[in-house]
Design a protein around this motif. Structure first.
Motif, PDB file in Angstrom:
ATOM      1  N   ILE A 159       0.844  -1.196   0.000  1.00 27.72           N
ATOM      2  CA  ILE A 159       0.000   0.000   0.000  1.00 27.72           C
ATOM      3  C   ILE A 159       0.880   1.246   0.000  1.00 27.72           C
ATOM      4  CG2 ILE A 159      -1.597   1.355   1.437  1.00 27.72           C
ATOM      5  CD1 ILE A 159      -2.913  -1.300   2.224  1.00 27.72           C
ATOM      6  N   CYS A 160       1.936   1.223   0.812  1.00 35.38           N
ATOM      7  CA  CYS A 160       2.837   2.370   0.895  1.00 35.38           C
ATOM      8  C   CYS A 160       3.479   2.643  -0.468  1.00 35.38           C
ATOM      9  CB  CYS A 160       3.909   2.117   1.950  1.00 35.38           C
ATOM     10  SG  CYS A 160       5.074   3.476   2.108  1.00 35.38           S
ATOM     11  N   ALA A 161       3.972   1.591  -1.144  1.00 35.84           N
ATOM     12  CA  ALA A 161       4.620   1.768  -2.445  1.00 35.84           C
ATOM     13  C   ALA A 161       3.630   2.329  -3.467  1.00 35.84           C
ATOM     14  CB  ALA A 161       5.190   0.430  -2.926  1.00 35.84           C
ATOM     15  N   THR A 166       1.546   6.773  -6.630  1.00 35.38           N
ATOM     16  CA  THR A 166       0.375   7.541  -7.063  1.00 35.38           C
ATOM     17  C   THR A 166       0.512   9.001  -6.644  1.00 35.38           C
ATOM     18  OG1 THR A 166      -0.894   5.533  -6.637  1.00 35.38           O
ATOM     19  CG2 THR A 166      -2.158   7.537  -7.101  1.00 35.38           C
ATOM     20  N   GLY A 167       0.986   9.213  -5.422  1.00 36.25           N
ATOM     21  CA  GLY A 167       1.146  10.573  -4.911  1.00 36.25           C
ATOM     22  C   GLY A 167       2.115  11.387  -5.770  1.00 36.25           C
ATOM     23  N   ILE A 168       3.234  10.769  -6.144  1.00 38.09           N
ATOM     24  CA  ILE A 168       4.216  11.481  -6.975  1.00 38.09           C
ATOM     25  C   ILE A 168       3.624  11.745  -8.360  1.00 38.09           C
ATOM     26  CG2 ILE A 168       6.505  11.337  -8.062  1.00 38.09           C
ATOM     27  CD1 ILE A 168       7.397   9.721  -5.574  1.00 38.09           C
ATOM     28  N   ILE A 183       0.695  14.899  -2.036  1.00 38.76           N
ATOM     29  CA  ILE A 183       1.462  14.853  -0.786  1.00 38.76           C
ATOM     30  C   ILE A 183       0.676  14.090   0.278  1.00 38.76           C
ATOM     31  CG2 ILE A 183       2.492  16.268   1.043  1.00 38.76           C
ATOM     32  CD1 ILE A 183       2.880  18.440  -1.162  1.00 38.76           C
ATOM     33  N   VAL A 184      -0.646  14.345   0.322  1.00 37.00           N
ATOM     34  CA  VAL A 184      -1.487  13.640   1.290  1.00 37.00           C
ATOM     35  C   VAL A 184      -1.418  12.134   1.051  1.00 37.00           C
ATOM     36  CG1 VAL A 184      -3.861  13.296   2.106  1.00 37.00           C
ATOM     37  CG2 VAL A 184      -3.041  15.602   1.566  1.00 37.00           C
ATOM     38  N   LEU A 185      -1.539  11.725  -0.225  1.00 37.90           N
ATOM     39  CA  LEU A 185      -1.496  10.293  -0.555  1.00 37.90           C
ATOM     40  C   LEU A 185      -0.185   9.658  -0.102  1.00 37.90           C
ATOM     41  CD1 LEU A 185      -3.012  10.017  -4.149  1.00 37.90           C
ATOM     42  CD2 LEU A 185      -3.993   9.198  -1.999  1.00 37.90           C
ATOM     43  N   LEU A 191       1.342   8.149   8.209  1.00 39.47           N
ATOM     44  CA  LEU A 191       0.469   8.618   9.290  1.00 39.47           C
ATOM     45  C   LEU A 191      -0.189   7.422   9.970  1.00 39.47           C
ATOM     46  CD1 LEU A 191      -1.136  11.741   7.564  1.00 39.47           C
ATOM     47  CD2 LEU A 191       0.731  11.664   9.229  1.00 39.47           C
ATOM     48  N   ILE A 192      -0.599   6.444   9.149  1.00 38.42           N
ATOM     49  CA  ILE A 192      -1.155   5.212   9.712  1.00 38.42           C
ATOM     50  C   ILE A 192      -0.071   4.475  10.491  1.00 38.42           C
ATOM     51  CG2 ILE A 192      -2.134   2.949   9.145  1.00 38.42           C
ATOM     52  CD1 ILE A 192      -3.317   4.342   6.598  1.00 38.42           C
TER      53      ILE A 192
END
Lengths: 252, 59
Positions: A159-161, A166-168, A183-185, A191-192
């Motif tokens: 999920i992190c990868a 996706t965020g980038i 940035i939030v993604l 954060l989790i």
């Protein structure tokens, strides 16, 4: 046909980068893995006995089936490791070349992919598949390190990868007002928080072993980081090169 | 020609560029999962050292 060109290009790039990384691993990283395993074997049985109450579930130890096949030490193990490195490299190359082709197909307001662009893509891939999930999350670990249950860590890692990548992508492609969403993604998995063991340490609690394993861990950490930089820069630049040369979208 | 599937005159099956690219991504993701994350002991043991060296979660 694009699919065929992508797969053929990825096999060539993956063979080269995977073999290169495999040889780096064999000379620099595997000695550390082998050394760490020396401490692992001695402790396997007493640990299971000592914390029989829920230890398997909470500590993430594999229920290593004694019957399960594994490659014999020496040539067989080295060959399987090289093969796995190449397969992982081909998998990464397929995804990278596909996404590059997709970029060339759809992102008309951005520069087309070439070797230099590819190098930047390689660095971004390293952020998504190594820096974010491993350096900022689940640190690279030698065998025998206490860690949370494996399935939870794998899920968090993936999920992190995906969220980092996706965020980038959102940061790069989305219109200005949506960029903050990227940035939030990318921040969300941190954060989790990555699943962590209840207590850090090693399965082998002998002080001499802990000291040796701590040292091996820090060597392992730096050498995987160096290896990953080499691997992803090679992967990205070669992918950029082959996309420009061999993945012809206009003929589709 | 952005239809998903269209059979051309000489009976060869052609897929749109986007569908081919997405299929390729799926193939890459499946391969990465099989080698790096598949839970079966045999898959884990065969790729064990590689999983560690790519900093994938492992025991």
């Amino acid at each position: 046909m694009i699919l065929r060109n992508i797969l053929l290009s990825a096999i060539v790039v993956g063979l080269f980068t995977g073999l290169f990384y495999g040889l780096f691993q064999q000379s620099q990283i595997n000695p550390i893995i082998y050394a760490a395993e020396e401490f692992e074997v001695a402790e396997e049985e007493p640990v299971v006995q000592a914390h029989s109450h829920g230890a398997e579930a909470s500590q993430g130890h594999h229920h290593h089936d004694e019957e399960a096949w594994s490659p014999a030490d020496g040539f067989e193990r080295i060959a399987y490791t090289l093969g796995a490195d190449i397969a992982i490299a081909i998998a990464y190359a397929i995804m990278m070349i596909s996404l590059m082709a997709f970029h060339d197909l759809k992102a008309n307001n951005k520069p087309k992919i070439n070797t230099l662009q590819g190098t930047a893509w390689g660095i971004v891939a390293m952020l998504a598949f190594f820096v974010a999930p491993a350096m900022f999350g689940l640190h690279p670990e030698v065998p025998g390190t206490e860690a949370a249950v494996l399935e939870g860590r794998q899920t968090w890692w993936l999920i992190c990868a995906i969220l980092t990548a996706t965020g980038i992508a959102v940061l790069y492609y989305a219109p200005m007002k949506f960029k903050a969403g990227g940035i939030v993604l990318a921040a969300l998995p941190h954060l989790i928080g990555a699943p962590m063991p209840e207590q850090h340490g090693f399965a082998n609690t002998d002080p001499a072993a802990v000291e040796a394993l701590t040292q091996l861990t820090s060597q392992f950490y730096s050498l995987t980081a160096i290896g990953m930089v080499i691997f992803f820069v090679l992967l990205g630049s070669m992918s950029g090169f082959v996309v420009k040369r061999f993945v012809k979208l206009q003929t589709a | 020609m952005q239809q998903t599937i269209s059979a051309s005159q000489n009976n060869t099956l052609t897929l749109s560029a986007a569908v081919q690219v997405v299929s390729a991504i799926a193939i890459g993701a499946a391969l990465l999962f099989a080698v790096g994350f598949a839970p079966m002991d045999v898959a884990h043991n065969a790729a064990h050292d590689a999983r560690h060296a790519f900093a994938f979660p492992c025991h």
